[in-house]
Design a protein around this motif. Sequence first.
Motif, short mmCIF file in Angstrom:
data_model
loop_
_atom_site.label_atom_id
_atom_site.label_comp_id
_atom_site.label_asym_id
_atom_site.label_seq_id
_atom_site.Cartn_x
_atom_site.Cartn_y
_atom_site.Cartn_z
N ALA A 94 0.83 -1.20 0.00
CA ALA A 94 0.00 0.00 0.00
C ALA A 94 0.87 1.26 0.00
O ALA A 94 0.58 2.23 -0.70
N GLY A 98 0.85 3.84 -3.02
CA GLY A 98 0.39 5.19 -2.74
C GLY A 98 1.39 6.25 -3.20
O GLY A 98 1.03 7.22 -3.87
N ILE A 175 -9.88 10.87 3.87
CA ILE A 175 -8.65 10.12 4.13
C ILE A 175 -8.50 10.05 5.65
O ILE A 175 -8.28 11.06 6.31
N GLU A 177 -7.07 6.91 7.39
CA GLU A 177 -5.99 6.05 7.88
C GLU A 177 -4.74 6.89 8.14
O GLU A 177 -4.32 7.65 7.28
N ALA A 180 -2.12 6.63 5.43
CA ALA A 180 -2.50 7.33 4.21
C ALA A 180 -2.32 8.85 4.35
O ALA A 180 -1.81 9.52 3.46
N ALA A 184 0.29 11.06 2.15
CA ALA A 184 -0.28 12.13 1.34
C ALA A 184 0.47 13.44 1.60
O ALA A 184 0.84 14.16 0.68
N VAL B 102 -4.82 11.89 -4.26
CA VAL B 102 -4.51 10.62 -4.93
C VAL B 102 -3.67 9.72 -4.01
O VAL B 102 -4.01 8.56 -3.80
N THR B 103 -2.59 10.27 -3.45
CA THR B 103 -1.73 9.46 -2.59
C THR B 103 -2.52 8.89 -1.42
O THR B 103 -2.46 7.69 -1.14
N GLY B 104 -3.28 9.75 -0.75
CA GLY B 104 -4.04 9.32 0.42
C GLY B 104 -5.09 8.28 0.08
O GLY B 104 -5.18 7.25 0.73
N GLN B 105 -5.85 8.53 -0.99
CA GLN B 105 -6.93 7.62 -1.37
C GLN B 105 -6.39 6.26 -1.79
O GLN B 105 -6.91 5.22 -1.36
N ILE B 106 -5.37 6.24 -2.65
CA ILE B 106 -4.82 4.96 -3.15
C ILE B 106 -4.28 4.16 -1.97
O ILE B 106 -4.57 2.97 -1.83
N THR B 107 -3.49 4.83 -1.09
CA THR B 107 -2.94 4.12 0.06
C THR B 107 -4.07 3.55 0.91
O THR B 107 -4.04 2.37 1.29
N GLN B 108 -5.06 4.37 1.19
CA GLN B 108 -6.15 3.94 2.06
C GLN B 108 -6.93 2.78 1.45
O GLN B 108 -7.22 1.80 2.15
N MET B 110 -5.80 0.55 -0.67
CA MET B 110 -4.98 -0.67 -0.64
C MET B 110 -4.90 -1.25 0.77
O MET B 110 -4.97 -2.46 0.96
N ILE B 111 -4.78 -0.38 1.79
CA ILE B 111 -4.73 -0.86 3.17
C ILE B 111 -6.03 -1.56 3.53
O ILE B 111 -6.04 -2.66 4.07
N ARG B 112 -7.15 -0.94 3.15
CA ARG B 112 -8.45 -1.49 3.54
C ARG B 112 -8.76 -2.79 2.80
O ARG B 112 -9.33 -3.71 3.38
N ASP B 114 -6.55 -4.90 1.72
CA ASP B 114 -5.65 -5.87 2.35
C ASP B 114 -6.26 -6.42 3.63
O ASP B 114 -6.24 -7.62 3.89
N ARG B 115 -6.80 -5.50 4.41
CA ARG B 115 -7.36 -5.86 5.71
C ARG B 115 -8.56 -6.80 5.52
O ARG B 115 -8.72 -7.78 6.22
#
Lengths: 230, 126
Positions: A94, A98, A175, A177, A180, A184, B102-108, B110-112, B114-115
């Motif tokens: 992730a 990201g 956002i 998490e 995240a 960001a 974009v960074t925040g949404q994509i990371t979030q 992918m984390i979710r 995965d979980r």
Amino acid sequence: MKTFLADSVFFGAVVSLAAYEAGLLIRKKFRLAVLNPLLIATVSVMAVLLLLDIEYTQYNESARYISYLLTPATVCLAVPLYQQLGLLRKNLKAVAGGITAGVLASLVSVLVLAKLFSLTHEQYVTLLPKSITTAIGMGISEELGGIQTITVAVIIVTGILGNVIADFVCKLFRIEEPIAKGLALGTASHAIGTAKAMELGEVEGAMSSLAIAVAGLLTVIGASFFANLM
Amino acid sequence: MKFLRQFIIILAVSFAGELLHILIPLPIPASVYGLVLMLLALCTGILKLSQVKETAGFLIEIMPVMFIPAAVGLLDSWSALQPIWLPVVLITILTTILVMAVTGQITQCMIRSDRQKKQRKGTKNT
């Protein structure tokens, strides 16, 4: 009096620190995101210099001792990162996804907007490294034939802007998490954004520190490719 | 003496980063090399967390202050910026919001996801 202030070895440092302290007090009193201590400090120091008619170079003669600590402080960002290493390993995919997406978003959006505003190639490559840390961004701009002073200015404005709007953007795009949020901030607005991430929490700060280094390095590779597109 | 010793270590790592910056011809600053070196030193156990922790915490806490001189430097770059300030300001605002989202949404996402996968695996096993 004016020459004394301009020649003083402490004036610039004292004014900068006092302005930041005032910024902290003002934020505590009003609790508004726009009243960011760094933004308040920057604007007030500018006002003091203009009011007292002191050149920036004279101010920086003493203020540069504050900037001197920036490299050691950046090195120290490894400490919170080390403390969150377990969390990083668990979410490696992730995190990598990201930051890569963020770097691509930055390069693509600068390209599209530069075409839209019909900027010259020189102006376009000047803006390409705008989201990454000053030292890497300056290097990229120089290598691609950009205007370095503008690159530095845009990088700093991007940092302060990211620092100020982070809460708003995270709320708007839901956002939540901590990982995240941190990524960001670090990917969009480098070390100045990381200063904000550190205030949000340990995880946010560590992830933001990681993003400074990774986004910076990815941009070195990405920008040299994107430079040929316009 | 603890702070002095910690500060010496941090400055020494910064110095090592500076050395790498001079030796390797890439546009990577001394601070990023130093960050990686510090992380390696902590991971390999060459440095213990207790040997840098308090001073590192202090330097990170006052970090925003260190950007003030560079930010005030905008005063001097104004003349270079003036002819293209409007597109530059618009591009800066739009791209900063976009990259953050974009960074925040994509990371979030992918984390979710995965979980959720892990949770599904967990229920299958029981």
